[in-house]
Design a protein around this motif. Structure first.
Motif, mmCIF file in Angstrom:
data_model
loop_
_atom_site.group_PDB
_atom_site.id
_atom_site.type_symbol
_atom_site.label_atom_id
_atom_site.label_comp_id
_atom_site.label_asym_id
_atom_site.label_seq_id
_atom_site.Cartn_x
_atom_site.Cartn_y
_atom_site.Cartn_z
ATOM 1 N N ILE A 72 77.250 -31.069 -2.932
ATOM 2 C CA ILE A 72 75.940 -31.377 -2.324
ATOM 3 C C ILE A 72 75.991 -32.782 -1.709
ATOM 4 N N GLY A 107 77.473 -33.126 1.557
ATOM 5 C CA GLY A 107 76.754 -32.491 2.664
ATOM 6 C C GLY A 107 77.481 -31.309 3.264
ATOM 7 N N ASP A 133 78.234 -27.418 4.433
ATOM 8 C CA ASP A 133 77.351 -26.516 5.186
ATOM 9 C C ASP A 133 76.916 -25.302 4.364
ATOM 10 N N GLY A 134 77.653 -24.996 3.318
ATOM 11 C CA GLY A 134 77.289 -23.838 2.500
ATOM 12 C C GLY A 134 78.061 -23.876 1.195
ATOM 13 N N ILE A 135 77.462 -23.258 0.159
ATOM 14 C CA ILE A 135 78.075 -23.282 -1.178
ATOM 15 C C ILE A 135 78.244 -21.862 -1.712
ATOM 16 N N ALA A 155 70.474 -28.114 -3.887
ATOM 17 C CA ALA A 155 71.154 -27.666 -2.669
ATOM 18 C C ALA A 155 70.153 -26.981 -1.737
ATOM 19 N N LYS A 189 67.867 -29.268 0.011
ATOM 20 C CA LYS A 189 68.531 -30.003 1.099
ATOM 21 C C LYS A 189 68.959 -29.071 2.235
ATOM 22 N N ILE A 230 70.977 -26.469 2.053
ATOM 23 C CA ILE A 230 72.351 -25.930 1.958
ATOM 24 C C ILE A 230 72.261 -24.525 1.332
ATOM 25 N N ILE A 236 73.624 -19.230 7.004
ATOM 26 C CA ILE A 236 73.742 -20.431 7.844
ATOM 27 C C ILE A 236 73.247 -20.114 9.262
#
Ligand code: SR1
Length: 328
Positions: free
Chosen positions: A66, A69, A71-73, A90, A93, A95, A270
């Protein structure tokens, strides 16, 4: 198709974090290869964080991703109680998060699984039929892992459904050496039950369990005891296809495909597309008796097992275009 317009949000090299509870075993290695292959096809980069079975380390890794930064988790295994807070952060924010084999139910997260209820029932139903609804079994299990907890729900229903099947022993632990630990523990059980016919079958609902148990049975010359597993890999196929292998049945999906589905849901998020809250892949039951005599690998299981594979799940039309662009 490959001429669909690629959403701007995914038309760039994205940074993806994969937060994994553990990475040992052939399931995890096939899963990681699947993650890398799909992210790479989309022109992105995936960083794998392996917590070595330590849930607080997993939470730290989530925090690190996190803070960076990403773009995806992607989350693999782990428990909600350790990760809920990080997942909330996340999402706040912006994400996106897609989980696999985890019990998080936060709004906005897509949670995928291999349909553990079906996995367990598929292999257990075969076991029950093979012993004609009556006999002594051994159960290999460890608590605290979401897929194993779910499989256990079905195991308990199975015992109720087949009152003449009795559990005579149970053991199990998940470590960096699960197969060897299972082998040692099964050896002890075999010593306790030395007479032929005292154990009919073993339910080993994780391939690392099944590998170890199979080795112990083979080394003790107790091939009359059959093993019913879950999962499949090239190594598992080799063990199952060996002559007179005790491991006769497994229920599985392709771990590389699980990973592909998870990555595609993340890219859909996303791109701002709707994704479901839950999605379960459809597993197959693989009996050794369904396979030919020649060695089979993961690449050709689909030729022998009907319904194997789900390559087009979570595939948006622009994904072909994105893959084609990055293949250039
Ligand atoms: C310790 S949990 C092991 C399981 O995770 C994956 O769901 C695999 O199917 C494996 O059996």
């Amino acid at each position: 198709g490959s001429d669909a317009e690629i959403p701007a949000a995914v038309d760039q090299p994205l940074k993806i974090a994969a937060i994994m509870e553990f990475s040992t075993g052939t399931f995890a290695s096939q899963y990681v290869s699947g993650l890398e292959a799909q992210v790479e096809k989309f022109g992105g980069e995936v960083q794998i964080y392996n917590a070595n079975n330590d849930l607080s380390q997993m939470a730290n890794h989530l925090q690190t991703a996190i803070n960076q930064g990403v773009d995806g988790i992607l989350i693999d295994h782990g428990r909600a109680e350790a990760l809920n807070q990080g997942v909330e952060e996340a999402l706040e924010k912006g994400i996106p998060v897609v989980t696999f084999d985890n019990d998080i139910t936060a709004e906005g997260v897509t949670a995928i699984s291999q349909d553990d209820y079906s996995l367990a029932w598929g292999t257990l139903k075969q076991l029950a039929q093979d012993i004609d609804g009556e006999g002594n079994i051994v159960y290999v299990w460890a608590g605290g892992f979401t897929p194993l907890e779910r499989r256990n729900v079905i195991y308990e229903a199975f015992l109720e459904h087949y009152p003449n099947i009795e559990e005579v022993a149970r053991f199990g632990s998940v470590s960096n050496n699960t197969a060897l630990d299972s082998q040692n523990q099964m050896e002890a059980v075999l010593k306790k039950y030395p007479e032929e016919g005292s154990i009919d079958a073993v339910f080993a609902p994780y391939d690392e369990f099944a590998k170890g148990v199979t080795r112990a049975i083979q080394q003790a010359g107790r091939d009359e005891i059959k093993v019913y597993g879950i999962d499949l890999s090239d190594e598992d196929l080799q063990i199952m296809q060996a002559e007179n292998s005790p491991w006769v049945t497994t229920a599985a999906t392709d771990p590389a495909e699980v990973a592909g589905v998870q990555v595609r849901f993340l890219y859909q998020k996303i791109a701002g597309e709707e994704t479901p809250s839950i999605y379960a892949l459809d597993p197959s039951v693989v009996n050794v008796s369904d396979l030919p005599d020649e060695p089979v690998t993961m690449a050709d299981v689909g030729q022998h097992i009907e319904g194997w594979g789900s390559p087009n799940v979570a595939r948006s039309p622009w994904m072909d275009a994105l893959e084609a662009k990055n293949a250039q």
